[in-house]
Design a protein around this motif. Structure first.
Motif, PDB file in Angstrom:
ATOM      1  N   ARG A   8      80.218  -3.525  58.575  1.00  0.00           N
ATOM      2  CA  ARG A   8      79.776  -2.589  57.533  1.00  0.00           C
ATOM      3  C   ARG A   8      78.387  -3.008  57.075  1.00  0.00           C
ATOM      4  N   ILE A   9      77.470  -2.076  57.180  1.00  0.00           N
ATOM      5  CA  ILE A   9      76.080  -2.362  56.805  1.00  0.00           C
ATOM      6  C   ILE A   9      75.803  -1.705  55.459  1.00  0.00           C
ATOM      7  N   GLY A  10      75.282  -2.474  54.525  1.00  0.00           N
ATOM      8  CA  GLY A  10      74.941  -1.933  53.210  1.00  0.00           C
ATOM      9  C   GLY A  10      73.441  -1.924  53.030  1.00  0.00           C
ATOM     10  N   ILE A  11      72.890  -0.781  52.645  1.00  0.00           N
ATOM     11  CA  ILE A  11      71.444  -0.675  52.401  1.00  0.00           C
ATOM     12  C   ILE A  11      71.210  -0.488  50.912  1.00  0.00           C
ATOM     13  N   LEU A  12      70.347  -1.339  50.345  1.00  0.00           N
ATOM     14  CA  LEU A  12      69.946  -1.143  48.951  1.00  0.00           C
ATOM     15  C   LEU A  12      68.763  -0.181  48.955  1.00  0.00           C
ATOM     16  N   GLY A  13      68.981   0.996  48.405  1.00  0.00           N
ATOM     17  CA  GLY A  13      67.913   1.996  48.327  1.00  0.00           C
ATOM     18  C   GLY A  13      68.235   3.215  49.174  1.00  0.00           C
ATOM     19  N   PRO A  31      79.071   2.273  60.557  1.00  0.00           N
ATOM     20  CA  PRO A  31      79.385   2.576  59.163  1.00  0.00           C
ATOM     21  C   PRO A  31      78.268   2.072  58.247  1.00  0.00           C
ATOM     22  N   ILE A  32      77.471   2.998  57.717  1.00  0.00           N
ATOM     23  CA  ILE A  32      76.339   2.604  56.875  1.00  0.00           C
ATOM     24  C   ILE A  32      76.568   3.066  55.441  1.00  0.00           C
ATOM     25  N   HIS A  33      76.508   2.090  54.545  1.00  0.00           N
ATOM     26  CA  HIS A  33      76.725   2.346  53.126  1.00  0.00           C
ATOM     27  C   HIS A  33      75.382   2.224  52.409  1.00  0.00           C
ATOM     28  N   VAL A  34      75.148   3.110  51.465  1.00  0.00           N
ATOM     29  CA  VAL A  34      73.865   3.103  50.742  1.00  0.00           C
ATOM     30  C   VAL A  34      74.138   3.027  49.235  1.00  0.00           C
ATOM     31  N   LEU A  35      73.392   2.170  48.567  1.00  0.00           N
ATOM     32  CA  LEU A  35      73.492   2.067  47.107  1.00  0.00           C
ATOM     33  C   LEU A  35      72.223   2.636  46.467  1.00  0.00           C
ATOM     34  N   ASP A  36      72.383   3.635  45.648  1.00  0.00           N
ATOM     35  CA  ASP A  36      71.265   4.137  44.830  1.00  0.00           C
ATOM     36  C   ASP A  36      71.833   5.007  43.718  1.00  0.00           C
ATOM     37  N   GLN A  37      70.920   5.468  42.880  1.00  0.00           N
ATOM     38  CA  GLN A  37      71.393   6.036  41.616  1.00  0.00           C
ATOM     39  C   GLN A  37      71.815   7.488  41.640  1.00  0.00           C
ATOM     40  N   HIS A  39      72.932  11.154  43.836  1.00  0.00           N
ATOM     41  CA  HIS A  39      73.394  11.852  45.039  1.00  0.00           C
ATOM     42  C   HIS A  39      72.363  12.802  45.617  1.00  0.00           C
ATOM     43  N   SER A  40      71.284  13.055  44.887  1.00  0.00           N
ATOM     44  CA  SER A  40      70.266  13.965  45.423  1.00  0.00           C
ATOM     45  C   SER A  40      69.196  13.208  46.209  1.00  0.00           C
ATOM     46  N   PHE A  41      69.300  11.866  46.316  1.00  0.00           N
ATOM     47  CA  PHE A  41      68.263  11.100  47.003  1.00  0.00           C
ATOM     48  C   PHE A  41      68.347  11.297  48.526  1.00  0.00           C
ATOM     49  N   PRO A  42      67.208  11.065  49.241  1.00  0.00           N
ATOM     50  CA  PRO A  42      67.153  11.394  50.667  1.00  0.00           C
ATOM     51  C   PRO A  42      68.309  10.861  51.516  1.00  0.00           C
ATOM     52  N   ALA A  43      68.745   9.611  51.299  1.00  0.00           N
ATOM     53  CA  ALA A  43      69.746   9.021  52.200  1.00  0.00           C
ATOM     54  C   ALA A  43      71.174   9.432  51.861  1.00  0.00           C
ATOM     55  N   ALA A  44      71.378  10.001  50.674  1.00  0.00           N
ATOM     56  CA  ALA A  44      72.751  10.185  50.173  1.00  0.00           C
ATOM     57  C   ALA A  44      73.649  10.941  51.153  1.00  0.00           C
ATOM     58  N   ASN A  45      73.145  12.033  51.705  1.00  0.00           N
ATOM     59  CA  ASN A  45      73.982  12.840  52.600  1.00  0.00           C
ATOM     60  C   ASN A  45      74.060  12.302  54.016  1.00  0.00           C
ATOM     61  N   TYR A  46      73.305  11.267  54.328  1.00  0.00           N
ATOM     62  CA  TYR A  46      73.259  10.741  55.698  1.00  0.00           C
ATOM     63  C   TYR A  46      73.937   9.391  55.809  1.00  0.00           C
ATOM     64  N   ALA A  47      74.305   8.816  54.667  1.00  0.00           N
ATOM     65  CA  ALA A  47      75.050   7.559  54.671  1.00  0.00           C
ATOM     66  C   ALA A  47      76.498   7.874  55.020  1.00  0.00           C
ATOM     67  N   THR A  48      77.173   6.934  55.689  1.00  0.00           N
ATOM     68  CA  THR A  48      78.604   7.122  55.919  1.00  0.00           C
ATOM     69  C   THR A  48      79.302   7.193  54.562  1.00  0.00           C
ATOM     70  N   VAL A  49      78.914   6.270  53.682  1.00  0.00           N
ATOM     71  CA  VAL A  49      79.417   6.302  52.305  1.00  0.00           C
ATOM     72  C   VAL A  49      78.240   6.050  51.359  1.00  0.00           C
ATOM     73  N   PHE A  50      78.075   6.925  50.400  1.00  0.00           N
ATOM     74  CA  PHE A  50      77.030   6.716  49.396  1.00  0.00           C
ATOM     75  C   PHE A  50      77.678   6.143  48.136  1.00  0.00           C
ATOM     76  N   HIS A  51      77.136   5.025  47.652  1.00  0.00           N
ATOM     77  CA  HIS A  51      77.668   4.371  46.457  1.00  0.00           C
ATOM     78  C   HIS A  51      76.681   4.574  45.326  1.00  0.00           C
ATOM     79  N   ARG A  52      77.181   5.099  44.219  1.00  0.00           N
ATOM     80  CA  ARG A  52      76.282   5.326  43.097  1.00  0.00           C
ATOM     81  C   ARG A  52      76.147   4.052  42.279  1.00  0.00           C
ATOM     82  N   GLY A  53      74.911   3.600  42.075  1.00  0.00           N
ATOM     83  CA  GLY A  53      74.663   2.388  41.300  1.00  0.00           C
ATOM     84  C   GLY A  53      73.187   2.059  41.340  1.00  0.00           C
TER      85      GLY A  53
END
Ligand code: ADP
Length: 384
Positions: A8-13, A31-37, A39-53
Motif C-alpha cells: 500500500r502506497i501512501g502519498i502526502l498531497g 493500491p495508492i492512497h492519498v492524504l489531502d484536505q 475531495h475536489s483536489f486533482p488526485a482525489a478521484n484518481y487515488a484508489t482511496v482518498f483520505h481526508r486530512g
C-alpha cells in the motif's frame, strides 16, 4: 502486480503531481492512497482511496501512514515529525524524512552543498530584513543580491532580487533567509535523478527552461537542452553527485544555473516529481512518475532515454479570470499533431494558477516548440 500482497502506497498531497503518480500506479493496478484536505483536489478521484486530512497535521499523517507500507510525498511542506515517527515504527518513508527536513530549508540545503563541495552561488544566512539592511550598511553585503526565505517558498514566492538601495525598503522579505550572489545566468537547466534504496541510480535527460524574450517568465521547458555535450555531461554528473551525496531515495529534481562563464551551479533541489519532468510521460522511455514508484518500491529503474524532442508549457489561468474553470479552444488544441494536454481538474481558475500542462513532441526541438506555441495560442483557461 496488484494482488493481496501489493504494497500500500501512501502519498502526502493530492495536487497534480499526486494525480500523475496515481495515474502511473494505475498501470500496475497498485493500491495508492492519498492524504489531502479536499475531495475536489486533482488526485482525489484518481487515488484508489482518498483520505481526508491535513498533511501538515501530526496526528493526521501518523494515522494515515500507519495504514501504509510505503509513504511518499508530492510536496515538501508536510509534518516531518510524523514521518520520523513512522520510520521508527517500521514503515518505509521515501524520500527519507531527514532529507525532506534538509531540503525544506534553503539554508540547510546551502550548508549541505558547502559540506559536500557541490558548486552553488556564494551565500550567507540572515535572521531577517533588519540584519540584511545592517550588512549592507556596514559594507558586508553589496548589490545586487538575492534574498530567499529559508522555508515556505515556491514558484518564485519568497525570492527577492535586491539591486539597489530603494529595494531595501520595498522588496526585502521579513523572514529568516539565505542571501546569495546574483548569478549571471546564461541558461536555467534541470536534471532529474532517481535512486533506489539499493543504490541503483538513473538520470533523465537535461531540460532547459526557455524564458520569454521580454516578460521574465519561463515560456517553454525543452528537452534536449540546447547545450553542448560537455556541458550536458557536467550537468548530469553534478546532479548525480548531489543525489549520491544525499543518499536520497526516489526522485530528486536538481535545478541548475549555467553561468555566462560556463560554470554549472546547483540552485536548489526538490525530492519529488517536478514540473521540469512532465514531458517524460510522453517524451521518455519511462516517466518520472513511474520511475518514482519503481524507486520507492525498490524495483529496477526504467531507461530514461528521450524518445522524441519535446517542449512543455504550463497552462496557466488567464489574467482577469477567477472562478469555475472553462477550457476555451480545446478542439483547436487537439487538432495540432503530437500535442498531449494534461488538465489537473482544479475546480477554480485564478490568474497564473497552474491548471494543466501541454507536452508537444516533434522531429526536432524547433518543431516541438512550434507545436507547443500553437497549443498555447489555441487554449485559454478562463471563467465564464
Ligand atoms: P523557488 O523555490 O520559489 O522556485 P528559486 O530558488 O528556484 O525559488 O528561485 C526562483 C528563480 O529566481 C530562479 O528560477 C531564477 O530565475 C531566479 N534566481 C534564484 N536564485 C538566483 C540567483 N542566485 N541569481 C540569479 N537568479 C536567481
Amino acid at each position: 502486480m496488484a494482488n493481496t500482497t501489493s504494497p500500500r502506497i501512501g502519498i502526502l498531497g493530492g495536487g497534480q503531481l499526486g494525480k500523475m503518480l496515481c495515474q502511473a500506479g494505475a498501470d500496475w493496478h497498485l493500491p495508492i492512497h492519498v492524504l489531502d484536505q479536499n475531495h475536489s483536489f486533482p488526485a482525489a478521484n484518481y487515488a484508489t482511496v482518498f483520505h481526508r486530512g491535513d498533511f501538515r497535521n501530526n496526528k493526521d499523517v501518523l494515522e494515515f501512514g500507519r495504514k501504509m507500507d510505503v509513504v511518499t510525498i508530492e510536496i515538501e511542506h508536510i509534518d516531518t515529525a510524523a514521518l520520523h515517527q513512522l520510520v521508527a515504527e517500521g514503515i518505509k518513508v521515501y524520500p527519507q524524512p531527514d532529507k525532506i527536513d534538509l531540503i525544506k530549508d534553503k539554508g540547510l540545503q546551502k550548508q549541505f552543498y558547502a559540506d559536500h563541495n557541490i558548486a552553488t552561488s556564494t551565500w550567507a544566512l540572515y535572521a531577517g530584513a533588519a540584519e540584511v539592511r545592517q550588512a549592507v550598511a556596514n559594507g558586508q553585503l553589496r548589490f545586487p543580491f538575492v534574498q530567499k526565505a529559508r522555508t515556505g517558498g515556491y514558484d518564485g514566492q519568497g525570492v527577492a532580487v535586491i539591486r539597489k538601495e530603494a529595494d531595501l525598503e520595498t522588496k526585502l522579505l521579513e523572514a529568516p533567509s539565505v542571501v546569495e550572489a546574483l548569478v549571471d545566468i546564461d541558461k536555467e537547466l534541470a536534471v532529474i535523478v532517481t535512486r533506489t534504496p539499493s543504490g541503483e541510480l538513473r538520470v533523465f535527460p537535461t531540460v532547459e527552461m526557455e524564458f520569454h524574450p521580454t516578460a521574465n517568465l519561463v515560456e517553454f521547458l525543452i528537452c534536449p537542452a540546447a547545450i553542448d555535450s560537455d556541458t550536458d555531461a557536467r550537468a548530469a554528473a553534478l546532479a548525480r553527485t548531489v543525489a549520491e551525496r544525499m543518499d536520497i531515495v526516489g526522485l530528486l529534481a536538481v535545478e541548475l544555473f549555467l553561468t555566462k562563464t560556463g560554470e554549472i551551479l546547483v540552485n536548489e533541489v526538490a525530492p519529488r516529481p517536478h514540473n521540469s519532468g512532465h514531458h517524460t510521460i510522453e517524451a521518455c522511455m519511462t516517466s518520472q512518475y513511474e520511475q518514482h514508484l519503481r524507486a520507492i518500491l525498490d524495483l529496477p529503474l526504467g531507461p530514461t532515454d528521450l524518445l522524441r524532442p519535446g517542449a512543455m508549457i504550463n497552462l496557466l489561468g488567464a489574467e482577469g479570470h477567477s472562478g469555475p474553470a472553462v477550457y476555451d479552444g480545446w478542439a483547436k488544441l487537439l487538432a495540432i499533431p503530437e500535442v498531449y494536454p494534461h488538465l489537473y481538474g482544479k475546480a477554480e481558475t485564478r490568474p497564473f494558477r497552474k491548471m494543466g500542462h501541454v507536452t508537444a513532441l516533434g522531429d526536432t526541438v524547433a518543431m516541438a516548440r512550434d507545436r507547443a506555441k500553437q497549443a498555447k495560442a489555441a487554449v485559454h483557461v478562463i471563467s465564464k
